[in-house]
Design an enzyme around this catalytic site. Structure first.
Site, PDB file in Angstrom:
ATOM      1  N   GLU A 113       0.829  -1.215   0.000  1.00  0.00           N
ATOM      2  CA  GLU A 113       0.000   0.000   0.000  1.00  0.00           C
ATOM      3  C   GLU A 113       0.865   1.267   0.000  1.00  0.00           C
ATOM      4  OE1 GLU A 113      -2.368  -1.780   3.227  1.00  0.00           O
ATOM      5  OE2 GLU A 113      -4.139  -1.194   2.082  1.00  0.00           O
ATOM      6  N   GLU A 133      -4.252  -9.472   3.388  1.00  0.00           N
ATOM      7  CA  GLU A 133      -5.075  -9.156   4.565  1.00  0.00           C
ATOM      8  C   GLU A 133      -6.201 -10.153   4.814  1.00  0.00           C
ATOM      9  OE1 GLU A 133      -3.781  -6.914   2.532  1.00  0.00           O
ATOM     10  OE2 GLU A 133      -3.145  -5.149   3.656  1.00  0.00           O
TER      11      GLU A 133
HETATM   12  N1  CAA Z   1       3.745  -7.331  11.732  1.00  0.00           N
HETATM   13  C1  CAA Z   1       4.425  -7.601  12.872  1.00  0.00           C
HETATM   14  N2  CAA Z   1       5.511  -8.400  12.907  1.00  0.00           N
HETATM   15  C2  CAA Z   1       5.917  -8.946  11.755  1.00  0.00           C
HETATM   16  C3  CAA Z   1       5.257  -8.711  10.530  1.00  0.00           C
HETATM   17  C4  CAA Z   1       4.129  -7.846  10.546  1.00  0.00           C
HETATM   18  N3  CAA Z   1       3.464  -7.518   9.442  1.00  0.00           N
HETATM   19  N4  CAA Z   1       5.890  -9.415   9.552  1.00  0.00           N
HETATM   20  C5  CAA Z   1       6.916 -10.048  10.152  1.00  0.00           C
HETATM   21  N5  CAA Z   1       6.939  -9.779  11.466  1.00  0.00           N
HETATM   22  C6  CAA Z   1       7.874 -10.254  12.483  1.00  0.00           C
HETATM   23  C7  CAA Z   1       7.626 -11.738  12.769  1.00  0.00           C
HETATM   24  O1  CAA Z   1       6.593 -11.898  13.718  1.00  0.00           O
HETATM   25  C8  CAA Z   1       8.994 -12.137  13.283  1.00  0.00           C
HETATM   26  O2  CAA Z   1       9.095 -11.718  14.617  1.00  0.00           O
HETATM   27  P1  CAA Z   1       9.745 -12.726  15.741  1.00  0.00           P
HETATM   28  O3  CAA Z   1      11.177 -12.899  15.273  1.00  0.00           O
HETATM   29  O4  CAA Z   1       9.635 -11.938  16.999  1.00  0.00           O
HETATM   30  O5  CAA Z   1       8.968 -13.982  15.673  1.00  0.00           O
HETATM   31  C9  CAA Z   1       9.947 -11.290  12.458  1.00  0.00           C
HETATM   32  O6  CAA Z   1       9.180 -10.196  11.939  1.00  0.00           O
HETATM   33  C10 CAA Z   1      10.540 -12.043  11.281  1.00  0.00           C
HETATM   34  O7  CAA Z   1       9.452 -12.569  10.535  1.00  0.00           O
HETATM   35  P2  CAA Z   1       9.428 -14.101  10.013  1.00  0.00           P
HETATM   36  O8  CAA Z   1      10.144 -14.981  10.977  1.00  0.00           O
HETATM   37  O9  CAA Z   1       8.017 -14.443   9.694  1.00  0.00           O
HETATM   38  O10 CAA Z   1      10.321 -13.942   8.698  1.00  0.00           O
HETATM   39  P3  CAA Z   1      10.268 -14.875   7.401  1.00  0.00           P
HETATM   40  O11 CAA Z   1      11.443 -14.462   6.581  1.00  0.00           O
HETATM   41  O12 CAA Z   1      10.105 -16.293   7.742  1.00  0.00           O
HETATM   42  O13 CAA Z   1       8.918 -14.416   6.620  1.00  0.00           O
HETATM   43  C11 CAA Z   1       7.349 -12.820   5.738  1.00  0.00           C
HETATM   44  C12 CAA Z   1       8.825 -13.123   6.094  1.00  0.00           C
HETATM   45  C13 CAA Z   1       6.897 -13.720   4.584  1.00  0.00           C
HETATM   46  C14 CAA Z   1       7.278 -11.347   5.323  1.00  0.00           C
HETATM   47  C15 CAA Z   1       6.468 -13.097   6.975  1.00  0.00           C
HETATM   48  O14 CAA Z   1       7.036 -12.447   8.097  1.00  0.00           O
HETATM   49  C16 CAA Z   1       5.063 -12.626   6.834  1.00  0.00           C
HETATM   50  O15 CAA Z   1       4.256 -13.288   6.188  1.00  0.00           O
HETATM   51  N6  CAA Z   1       4.710 -11.477   7.467  1.00  0.00           N
HETATM   52  C17 CAA Z   1       3.350 -10.970   7.495  1.00  0.00           C
HETATM   53  C18 CAA Z   1       2.966 -10.382   6.147  1.00  0.00           C
HETATM   54  C19 CAA Z   1       1.526  -9.917   6.164  1.00  0.00           C
HETATM   55  O16 CAA Z   1       0.596 -10.688   6.337  1.00  0.00           O
HETATM   56  N7  CAA Z   1       1.322  -8.591   5.976  1.00  0.00           N
HETATM   57  C20 CAA Z   1       0.015  -7.992   5.963  1.00  0.00           C
HETATM   58  C21 CAA Z   1      -0.297  -7.432   7.309  1.00  0.00           C
HETATM   59  S1  CAA Z   1      -1.971  -6.871   7.400  1.00  0.00           S
HETATM   60  C22 CAA Z   1      -1.925  -5.284   6.848  1.00  0.00           C
HETATM   61  O17 CAA Z   1      -0.942  -4.806   6.350  1.00  0.00           O
HETATM   62  C23 CAA Z   1      -3.218  -4.534   7.006  1.00  0.00           C
HETATM   63  C24 CAA Z   1      -3.186  -3.190   6.390  1.00  0.00           C
HETATM   64  O18 CAA Z   1      -3.624  -2.989   5.289  1.00  0.00           O
HETATM   65  C25 CAA Z   1      -2.684  -2.081   7.158  1.00  0.00           C
END
Ligand code: CAA
Length: 259
Positions: A113, A133
């Site tokens: 976004e 999302e």
């Molecule tokens: N919010 C908070 N923490 C997050 C995060 C997020 N969006 N994405 C990653 N993190 C944190 C993880 O919880 C993790 O923390 P810990 O080490 O304390 O466990 C750290 O960052 C590293 O993340 P991963 O271990 O998951 O890293 P990875 O390399 O295995 O995966 C990733 C990377 C594919 C980006 C994965 O982290 C992921 O899927 N993240 C979420 C992505 C997502 O769903 N984003 C949409 C959010 S909703 C939104 O954005 C609504 C809106 O419109 C405002």
């Protein structure tokens, strides 16, 4: 101004805003959204800056809204969080200066976004983009439903948003989301080269061209053309227009001062 979750670097006339919240892969919490709004104002008010780059530290551009913070939201605080994102990203979209997103890695949810609120998107071939999302039980809340549908059309936006699919930079390019896909180690050089090209031309003309194109997505053609004529007229009153046209006729390079 000192920021905790981002870095601002100004080199020549190009500002780079880098989101730096590695513990959450640069996820956007309230504090980061507040800082983003602040830095946008700082950069837009600085007349020495002509072009802005937004990027992320490490393997993520921005991993989305902060899921830990969002877990605690209810209907009342949810609307505030979404509105805060809208304010920060609309302010990014409406900055006077052109903004280039350098998508260095994951650009998911609020991360994509942010990129959609920028004027031009260059992405590393390693980048992963998407609006996941619905996989978390919500909808894109920082403008994704609106900006993506306007950019690529409702049907293709629905396919991405309703499945929550994650796509490669190349797929995003094919959909018309990304302007250019580049090898990972060349991303910042390519983005700086683009920024320098824009920084060399007349800055007020660049600003008003951006404004006219932004307006075009929201108004009928007659209103858009009137807006364009007014922008053209304003630019006819600038020193830079006399310099640009004079330099052409005198067969010399123009030197633009933004006046
Ligand atoms: N919010 C908070 N923490 C997050 C995060 C997020 N969006 N994405 C990653 N993190 C944190 C993880 O919880 C993790 O923390 P810990 O080490 O304390 O466990 C750290 O960052 C590293 O993340 P991963 O271990 O998951 O890293 P990875 O390399 O295995 O995966 C990733 C990377 C594919 C980006 C994965 O982290 C992921 O899927 N993240 C979420 C992505 C997502 O769903 N984003 C949409 C959010 S909703 C939104 O954005 C609504 C809106 O419109 C405002």
């Amino acid at each position: 101004m000192v920021y905790e979750n981002l870095m601002l670097e100004v080199k020549d006339s190009v500002a780079t805003i880098k989101i730096t919240r590695p513990k959450a892969l640069n996820a956007l919490d309230t504090a980061t959204l507040d800082e983003l709004l602040e830095v946008e104002k700082e950069v837009d008010d600085n007349d020495t800056i002509r072009v802005v780059i937004v990027t992320g530290e490490g393997k993520a551009f921005v991993s989305g809204g902060d899921i830990r913070e969002m877990l605690a939201l209810d209907a009342v605080s949810g609307v505030d969080f979404s509105n805060k994102g809208h304010v920060a990203l609309s302010s990014l979209e409406n900055m006077k200066k052109p903004v280039i997103a350098a998508v260095n890695g994951y650009a998911l949810g609020g991360g994509l976004e942010i990129a959609l609120a920028c004027d031009i998107i260059y992405a590393s071939e390693k980048a992963v983009l998407g609006l996941p999302e619905v996989t978390l039980g919500v909808v894109p809340g920082f403008g994704g439903t609106q900006r993506l549908a306007r950019l690529i059309g409702p049907a293709r936006a629905k396919e991405l948003i309703l499945t929550g699919a994650r796509i490669s930079a190349r797929e995003a390019y094919d959909l018309g989301i990304v302007n250019k896909v580049v090898p990972d180690d060349e991303l910042m050089n390519e983005v700086y080269a683009l920024a320098s090209k824009i920084a060399r031309v007349a800055p007020l003309a660049v600003q008003l061209a951006k404004d006219c194109i932004n307006v075009s997505t929201n108004v009928d053609i007659e209103s858009g053309l009137r807006h364009e004529a007014h922008a053209f007229a304003i630019l006819c009153g600038t020193e830079d227009k006399n310099e640009g046209m004079g330099a052409f006729l005198e067969k010399r390079p123009a030197v633009f001062r933004g006046r």
